[in-house]
Motif scaffolding. Sequence first.
Motif, PDB file in Angstrom:
ATOM      1  N   GLU A 502       3.883  36.251  79.444  1.00 57.99           N
ATOM      2  CA  GLU A 502       4.409  37.421  80.157  1.00 57.99           C
ATOM      3  C   GLU A 502       5.479  37.017  81.160  1.00 57.99           C
ATOM      4  OE1 GLU A 502       4.643  41.493  80.356  1.00 57.99           O
ATOM      5  OE2 GLU A 502       3.426  40.238  79.031  1.00 57.99           O
ATOM      6  N   ARG A 503       5.293  35.878  81.796  1.00 58.13           N
ATOM      7  CA  ARG A 503       6.333  35.361  82.695  1.00 58.13           C
ATOM      8  C   ARG A 503       7.614  35.096  81.894  1.00 58.13           C
ATOM      9  NH1 ARG A 503       5.494  33.925  87.629  1.00 58.13           N
ATOM     10  NH2 ARG A 503       7.127  32.345  87.567  1.00 58.13           N
ATOM     11  N   GLY A 504       7.460  34.614  80.667  1.00 60.86           N
ATOM     12  CA  GLY A 504       8.629  34.383  79.838  1.00 60.86           C
ATOM     13  C   GLY A 504       9.396  35.661  79.565  1.00 60.86           C
ATOM     14  N   ARG A 505       8.677  36.743  79.266  1.00 61.15           N
ATOM     15  CA  ARG A 505       9.344  38.015  78.993  1.00 61.15           C
ATOM     16  C   ARG A 505       9.951  38.618  80.254  1.00 61.15           C
ATOM     17  NH1 ARG A 505       5.184  38.217  74.933  1.00 61.15           N
ATOM     18  NH2 ARG A 505       3.595  38.647  76.490  1.00 61.15           N
ATOM     19  N   GLU A 506       9.199  38.600  81.343  1.00 62.03           N
ATOM     20  CA  GLU A 506       9.648  39.254  82.573  1.00 62.03           C
ATOM     21  C   GLU A 506      10.787  38.511  83.248  1.00 62.03           C
ATOM     22  OE1 GLU A 506       9.998  41.939  85.626  1.00 62.03           O
ATOM     23  OE2 GLU A 506       8.820  42.151  83.791  1.00 62.03           O
ATOM     24  N   LEU A 507      10.740  37.183  83.222  1.00 69.31           N
ATOM     25  CA  LEU A 507      11.700  36.371  83.976  1.00 69.31           C
ATOM     26  C   LEU A 507      12.691  35.660  83.073  1.00 69.31           C
ATOM     27  CD1 LEU A 507       9.086  34.879  86.453  1.00 69.31           C
ATOM     28  CD2 LEU A 507      10.666  36.777  86.882  1.00 69.31           C
ATOM     29  N   PHE A 508      12.832  36.142  81.847  1.00 69.91           N
ATOM     30  CA  PHE A 508      13.784  35.559  80.908  1.00 69.91           C
ATOM     31  C   PHE A 508      15.163  35.438  81.554  1.00 69.91           C
ATOM     32  CE2 PHE A 508      16.995  36.818  77.545  1.00 69.91           C
ATOM     33  CZ  PHE A 508      17.125  35.541  77.009  1.00 69.91           C
ATOM     34  N   ASP A 509      15.736  34.240  81.432  1.00 69.29           N
ATOM     35  CA  ASP A 509      17.102  33.983  81.886  1.00 69.29           C
ATOM     36  C   ASP A 509      17.275  34.056  83.401  1.00 69.29           C
ATOM     37  OD1 ASP A 509      19.230  32.977  80.547  1.00 69.29           O
ATOM     38  OD2 ASP A 509      20.121  34.889  79.998  1.00 69.29           O
ATOM     39  N   GLU A 510      16.210  33.757  84.140  1.00 70.09           N
ATOM     40  CA  GLU A 510      16.305  33.747  85.602  1.00 70.09           C
ATOM     41  C   GLU A 510      16.010  32.363  86.173  1.00 70.09           C
ATOM     42  OE1 GLU A 510      14.418  37.178  87.522  1.00 70.09           O
ATOM     43  OE2 GLU A 510      14.507  38.224  85.598  1.00 70.09           O
ATOM     44  N   ASN A 511      16.092  31.334  85.315  1.00 66.95           N
ATOM     45  CA  ASN A 511      16.016  29.931  85.734  1.00 66.95           C
ATOM     46  C   ASN A 511      14.622  29.458  86.148  1.00 66.95           C
ATOM     47  OD1 ASN A 511      18.852  29.643  85.396  1.00 66.95           O
ATOM     48  ND2 ASN A 511      19.178  30.571  87.406  1.00 66.95           N
ATOM     49  N   TRP A 512      13.574  30.149  85.695  1.00 70.77           N
ATOM     50  CA  TRP A 512      12.223  29.718  86.042  1.00 70.77           C
ATOM     51  C   TRP A 512      11.438  29.185  84.850  1.00 70.77           C
ATOM     52  CZ3 TRP A 512      11.428  28.440  90.682  1.00 70.77           C
ATOM     53  CH2 TRP A 512      12.002  29.150  91.751  1.00 70.77           C
ATOM     54  N   ARG A 513      11.971  29.292  83.647  1.00 70.66           N
ATOM     55  CA  ARG A 513      11.175  28.926  82.474  1.00 70.66           C
ATOM     56  C   ARG A 513      10.855  27.437  82.440  1.00 70.66           C
ATOM     57  NH1 ARG A 513       7.439  31.253  79.126  1.00 70.66           N
ATOM     58  NH2 ARG A 513       7.577  30.400  77.004  1.00 70.66           N
ATOM     59  N   ARG A 514      11.826  26.575  82.734  1.00 72.63           N
ATOM     60  CA  ARG A 514      11.546  25.137  82.757  1.00 72.63           C
ATOM     61  C   ARG A 514      10.435  24.845  83.756  1.00 72.63           C
ATOM     62  NH1 ARG A 514      13.241  21.943  86.680  1.00 72.63           N
ATOM     63  NH2 ARG A 514      12.906  19.700  86.454  1.00 72.63           N
ATOM     64  N   ASN A 515      10.520  25.418  84.937  1.00 77.56           N
ATOM     65  CA  ASN A 515       9.516  25.239  85.976  1.00 77.56           C
ATOM     66  C   ASN A 515       8.140  25.659  85.467  1.00 77.56           C
ATOM     67  OD1 ASN A 515       7.951  26.565  88.381  1.00 77.56           O
ATOM     68  ND2 ASN A 515       9.429  25.217  89.387  1.00 77.56           N
ATOM     69  N   ASP A 516       8.071  26.811  84.809  1.00 79.16           N
ATOM     70  CA  ASP A 516       6.798  27.293  84.267  1.00 79.16           C
ATOM     71  C   ASP A 516       6.287  26.396  83.143  1.00 79.16           C
ATOM     72  OD1 ASP A 516       6.812  29.432  86.006  1.00 79.16           O
ATOM     73  OD2 ASP A 516       7.462  30.908  84.508  1.00 79.16           O
ATOM     74  N   MET A 517       7.190  25.968  82.260  1.00 81.78           N
ATOM     75  CA  MET A 517       6.773  25.162  81.114  1.00 81.78           C
ATOM     76  C   MET A 517       6.122  23.862  81.564  1.00 81.78           C
ATOM     77  SD  MET A 517       9.883  25.637  78.391  1.00 81.78           S
ATOM     78  CE  MET A 517       8.927  25.026  76.988  1.00 81.78           C
ATOM     79  N   ILE A 518       6.676  23.241  82.587  1.00 81.15           N
ATOM     80  CA  ILE A 518       6.105  21.989  83.079  1.00 81.15           C
ATOM     81  C   ILE A 518       4.727  22.251  83.676  1.00 81.15           C
ATOM     82  CG2 ILE A 518       6.370  20.140  84.776  1.00 81.15           C
ATOM     83  CD1 ILE A 518       9.440  20.442  84.356  1.00 81.15           C
ATOM     84  N   ARG A 519       4.605  23.301  84.496  1.00 80.50           N
ATOM     85  CA  ARG A 519       3.315  23.597  85.131  1.00 80.50           C
ATOM     86  C   ARG A 519       2.245  23.925  84.095  1.00 80.50           C
ATOM     87  NH1 ARG A 519       4.971  27.377  87.789  1.00 80.50           N
ATOM     88  NH2 ARG A 519       4.075  29.307  87.001  1.00 80.50           N
ATOM     89  N   TYR A 520       2.614  24.662  83.069  1.00 81.40           N
ATOM     90  CA  TYR A 520       1.650  25.080  82.049  1.00 81.40           C
ATOM     91  C   TYR A 520       1.447  24.029  80.955  1.00 81.40           C
ATOM     92  CZ  TYR A 520       1.051  29.920  83.614  1.00 81.40           C
ATOM     93  OH  TYR A 520       0.710  31.059  84.315  1.00 81.40           O
ATOM     94  N   GLY A 521       2.208  22.947  80.979  1.00 80.38           N
ATOM     95  CA  GLY A 521       2.001  21.876  80.014  1.00 80.38           C
ATOM     96  C   GLY A 521       2.680  22.089  78.678  1.00 80.38           C
ATOM     97  N   HIS A 522       3.781  22.850  78.661  1.00 79.65           N
ATOM     98  CA  HIS A 522       4.469  23.143  77.401  1.00 79.65           C
ATOM     99  C   HIS A 522       5.864  22.533  77.304  1.00 79.65           C
ATOM    100  CE1 HIS A 522       1.363  25.768  75.927  1.00 79.65           C
ATOM    101  NE2 HIS A 522       1.398  26.501  77.028  1.00 79.65           N
ATOM    102  N   TYR A 523       6.255  21.750  78.280  1.00 79.94           N
ATOM    103  CA  TYR A 523       7.626  21.229  78.286  1.00 79.94           C
ATOM    104  C   TYR A 523       7.857  20.240  77.156  1.00 79.94           C
ATOM    105  CZ  TYR A 523      12.064  19.893  80.518  1.00 79.94           C
ATOM    106  OH  TYR A 523      13.394  19.683  80.815  1.00 79.94           O
ATOM    107  N   GLU A 524       6.804  19.530  76.742  1.00 85.52           N
ATOM    108  CA  GLU A 524       6.936  18.579  75.643  1.00 85.52           C
ATOM    109  C   GLU A 524       6.583  19.206  74.295  1.00 85.52           C
ATOM    110  OE1 GLU A 524       5.032  17.337  78.566  1.00 85.52           O
ATOM    111  OE2 GLU A 524       7.029  16.791  79.323  1.00 85.52           O
ATOM    112  N   ASP A 525       6.458  20.531  74.246  1.00 83.02           N
ATOM    113  CA  ASP A 525       6.200  21.209  72.970  1.00 83.02           C
ATOM    114  C   ASP A 525       7.422  21.109  72.053  1.00 83.02           C
ATOM    115  OD1 ASP A 525       3.778  21.936  73.995  1.00 83.02           O
ATOM    116  OD2 ASP A 525       4.184  24.088  74.074  1.00 83.02           O
TER     117      ASP A 525
END
Length: 565
Positions: A502-525
């Motif tokens: 939901e954060r991905g949909r709501e905050l798309f293109d607002e420069n927070w996705r990388r930050n979220d991906m690392i916290r949630y453990g998906h950056y190396e997906d």
Amino acid sequence: MNKILKVSCGCLVCCGFAVAIASCTDLDVTPEAQYTEYPSTEEAVEAQMADVYFHLRGTLGRRYMEAQALSSDEWVGISFDGDYADGGIYAQCSLHNFDASSACTGWYDDVTAGITKANKVIVAMGGEENAATAQARFMRAFYSFILMDSYGDTPILNRLFNDDEQINRAPRAEVAQWIASELEAIIPLLPTNVDASTYGKPTRYAAEALLAKVYINWPVYTASDVTKYDAAAYSNAHLQDVVTLIDDIIQSGKFSISEGANGYRSKFFPNNGSHIKDFIYAMTYDAINAQGFQYCRPRIWRQGRNDGDGGPGYFGSDIGNSTGGNFSISPEFSDVLMALPTDDRQENILAGQIFMYDPTTYARTTTPYKYKGEEIVLDKTIRLKYTDDAGDHFVEWGSPMSAYPADCAMLNTGKNVKGWSQGYKSVKYFVVREDFINGRNQSNDLPIFRLADMLLLKAEAIVRGASATNGQTAQSLFNEIRSYVNAPTISGTPTLNDIYQERGRELFDENWRRNDMIRYGHYEDEYGFHRRGFPTARFDKECRVFPIPQGVLNTNTHWKQNAGY
């Protein structure tokens, strides 16, 4: 481990780290204030602070965005038979094969220059004991957060330095702790009025939002090493602090996620501004007087400027300058964006057939957009082109990684209508001709902190273990977001993955996705062409931070590059 940096000239005050820039300023300053009486009026403070508030317009308006967006699963940096290859800088970000010489990650010294400007104002106003310096201290903390989040270990530049001083590069955990303590100290001192006079400037609520961001990522920032953070073992003593900070923002009653009849899209229109009550803190832009915002340029279909025959492009006019089109939404993230029926946020996405827009209302029409008489249809999947002795070849999406030769590393899709149409695009930051003719600049203000973000952060903190407050549960907060965009609500408690998507949909293109991906453990997906076995794609955990720009290292030879680069 502290890393010692010998400053060899007075450039530190201008550039932060003796980076070779022609406008370097002497750092040999006296500690006394430059005024016999400290400025106390709002007008005097404003005059001192203006350059500090808006120093990063250029960086946040393009290069910072490129690093954050392309390194996440939101965007793939494609090229067209050499067009927009640009030495591979966009593809490298998408593949986590970051280059220390790349402009996409080369803005470190620009951020440190902003910190120095803030420190100059603090000195000029009599030091931190003067409460009027709280806004300068916020800017210093915010710019330090950008460095710490993106590059890891960084000096704590909490004062001006002499030109012969050595500067310690502090461990990331110490930087996070300093930022947190600084924000805690200034929150009571910052203004609480939220109106046109404080729009784009630090308020109490902007500081609380930044501190909430620091605290929700506390296990990331305080890990002994960037490779040591494990999302599966997330443990955070500051979760209730996140809730408390966000509660103060909510209970102020000064923010709202609802924008009335124009809905979600209107928050990001070229005429957005202080009337957008969802914005807690934003960087303001104007295509003539406050330039630097160029988000739509790479997101526009490659020939979307016009119809190829002298008529309007899909924005409803010929926008006057050529467009890039070198960002395409990854197939995986396209599925996230388009997952919910009736979701208003999908109106920002160009998916499948492109239609014309009304240049006055910015509304999509039912008229198909045509280029040279051909209706343009975007393909969610992305195919890559390569050439060998037998000629040109295309590798279809879903092919085994062994099918992609090294020649595919530039993520070339081909220089024709079909090549330009690989991947979905976005009109979230709508373009108007009057703006774009001015060096491709836009007048859309960039949201940095929004109430919607804070509601989702509070829901996340509760799911992770914080106590619910004020009658707001993770479910009610989650459904508050879903409801205002007319998306389906849920009947139970959201999972962490529900909130992540939901954060991905709501905050798309607002420069927070990388930050979220690392916290949630998906950056190396695996996503886009960041796939195991793809030429030059990296999955090293060291890539959670960017390399220190080579220009900084060339001048400061005692500074070691981040591990892994």
